[in-house]
Motif scaffolding. Structure first.
Motif, PDB file in Angstrom:
ATOM      1  N   GLN A   1      43.279  53.399  41.983  1.00 53.98           N
ATOM      2  CA  GLN A   1      43.440  52.076  42.561  1.00 53.98           C
ATOM      3  C   GLN A   1      44.104  52.171  43.927  1.00 53.98           C
ATOM      4  OE1 GLN A   1      45.430  49.596  39.760  1.00 53.98           O
ATOM      5  NE2 GLN A   1      43.785  49.707  38.261  1.00 53.98           N
TER       6      GLN A   1
ATOM      7  N   ALA B   1      35.286  49.235  36.558  1.00 58.90           N
ATOM      8  CA  ALA B   1      35.185  50.624  36.985  1.00 58.90           C
ATOM      9  C   ALA B   1      36.543  51.146  37.451  1.00 58.90           C
ATOM     10  CB  ALA B   1      34.154  50.765  38.103  1.00 58.90           C
ATOM     11  N   GLN B   2      37.288  50.327  38.166  1.00 55.91           N
ATOM     12  CA  GLN B   2      38.625  50.736  38.609  1.00 55.91           C
ATOM     13  C   GLN B   2      39.557  50.906  37.425  1.00 55.91           C
ATOM     14  OE1 GLN B   2      40.098  48.015  41.538  1.00 55.91           O
ATOM     15  NE2 GLN B   2      38.819  48.839  43.173  1.00 55.91           N
TER      16      GLN B   2
ATOM     17  N   GLN C   1      38.890  54.210  35.696  1.00 60.54           N
ATOM     18  CA  GLN C   1      39.309  55.404  36.427  1.00 60.54           C
ATOM     19  C   GLN C   1      40.802  55.636  36.323  1.00 60.54           C
ATOM     20  OE1 GLN C   1      37.885  54.896  40.411  1.00 60.54           O
ATOM     21  NE2 GLN C   1      35.748  55.295  39.857  1.00 60.54           N
TER      22      GLN C   1
ATOM     23  N   LYS D   1      29.687  38.773  38.914  1.00 62.99           N
ATOM     24  CA  LYS D   1      29.368  39.926  38.066  1.00 62.99           C
ATOM     25  C   LYS D   1      29.661  41.238  38.780  1.00 62.99           C
ATOM     26  CE  LYS D   1      25.993  37.454  35.336  1.00 62.99           C
ATOM     27  NZ  LYS D   1      24.597  37.167  35.080  1.00 62.99           N
ATOM     28  N   ARG D   2      29.371  41.303  40.077  1.00 64.19           N
ATOM     29  CA  ARG D   2      29.651  42.508  40.841  1.00 64.19           C
ATOM     30  C   ARG D   2      31.150  42.778  40.899  1.00 64.19           C
ATOM     31  NH1 ARG D   2      26.684  41.183  44.780  1.00 64.19           N
ATOM     32  NH2 ARG D   2      28.272  40.165  46.024  1.00 64.19           N
ATOM     33  N   HIS D   3      31.936  41.729  41.084  1.00 63.08           N
ATOM     34  CA  HIS D   3      33.400  41.868  41.130  1.00 63.08           C
ATOM     35  C   HIS D   3      33.939  42.320  39.774  1.00 63.08           C
ATOM     36  CE1 HIS D   3      37.509  41.180  42.335  1.00 63.08           C
ATOM     37  NE2 HIS D   3      37.687  40.428  41.257  1.00 63.08           N
TER      38      HIS D   3
ATOM     39  N   ALA E   1      32.346  44.061  37.516  1.00 65.76           N
ATOM     40  CA  ALA E   1      31.957  45.451  37.316  1.00 65.76           C
ATOM     41  C   ALA E   1      32.852  46.394  38.116  1.00 65.76           C
ATOM     42  CB  ALA E   1      30.499  45.649  37.719  1.00 65.76           C
ATOM     43  N   GLU E   2      33.207  45.993  39.341  1.00 61.20           N
ATOM     44  CA  GLU E   2      34.107  46.816  40.153  1.00 61.20           C
ATOM     45  C   GLU E   2      35.494  46.901  39.516  1.00 61.20           C
ATOM     46  OE1 GLU E   2      34.073  44.983  43.971  1.00 61.20           O
ATOM     47  OE2 GLU E   2      32.043  45.667  44.448  1.00 61.20           O
ATOM     48  N   GLN E   3      35.981  45.786  38.980  1.00 56.95           N
ATOM     49  CA  GLN E   3      37.284  45.783  38.321  1.00 56.95           C
ATOM     50  C   GLN E   3      37.265  46.662  37.076  1.00 56.95           C
ATOM     51  OE1 GLN E   3      40.142  44.361  39.366  1.00 56.95           O
ATOM     52  NE2 GLN E   3      39.081  43.722  41.211  1.00 56.95           N
TER      53      GLN E   3
END
Length: 97
Positions: A94, A85-86, A89, A77-79, A81-83
């Motif tokens: 990136q 967010a990137q 942006q 889930k953390r990965h 969410a990071e993807q």
């Protein structure tokens, strides 16, 4: 003998309720242990007390499994969410751009 080559790509692995599955299995192993404990003498007379201890070991390993899959789910889930967010942006944020 000719080398076997796949005709199509392998499907993505199925992701299901892994934490619930491991938790259910752990509860089942512990319940089996509790059901067998009152009959310890019967198992001992026949030399099959390993059945009782196998259930307890299954419950113990299940506790380790619950810890592991909860950490794994959190990392997935953390990965994700990071993807996300990137991606939100844009390409300039990136790395390597």
């Amino acid at each position: 003998m000719a080398k076997w080559t796949p005709k199509h790509e392998a499907p993505e692995p199925l992701e299901g309720p892994v934490v619930a599955t491991i938790t259910g299995g752990t509860i089942l192993w512990f319940a089996l242990f509790l059901v067998q404990v009152p009959f310890y003498g019967w198992f001992d007379d026949r030399g099959i007390t390993s059945w009782i201890w196998t259930c307890l070991a299954g419950a113990g390993l299940g506790l380790i499994g619950i810890w592991y899959v909860r950490k794994r789910d959190a990392a997935i889930k953390r990965h994700a969410a990071e993807q996300a967010a990137q991606a939100a942006q844009g390409p300039e944020a990136q790395p390597g751009a």
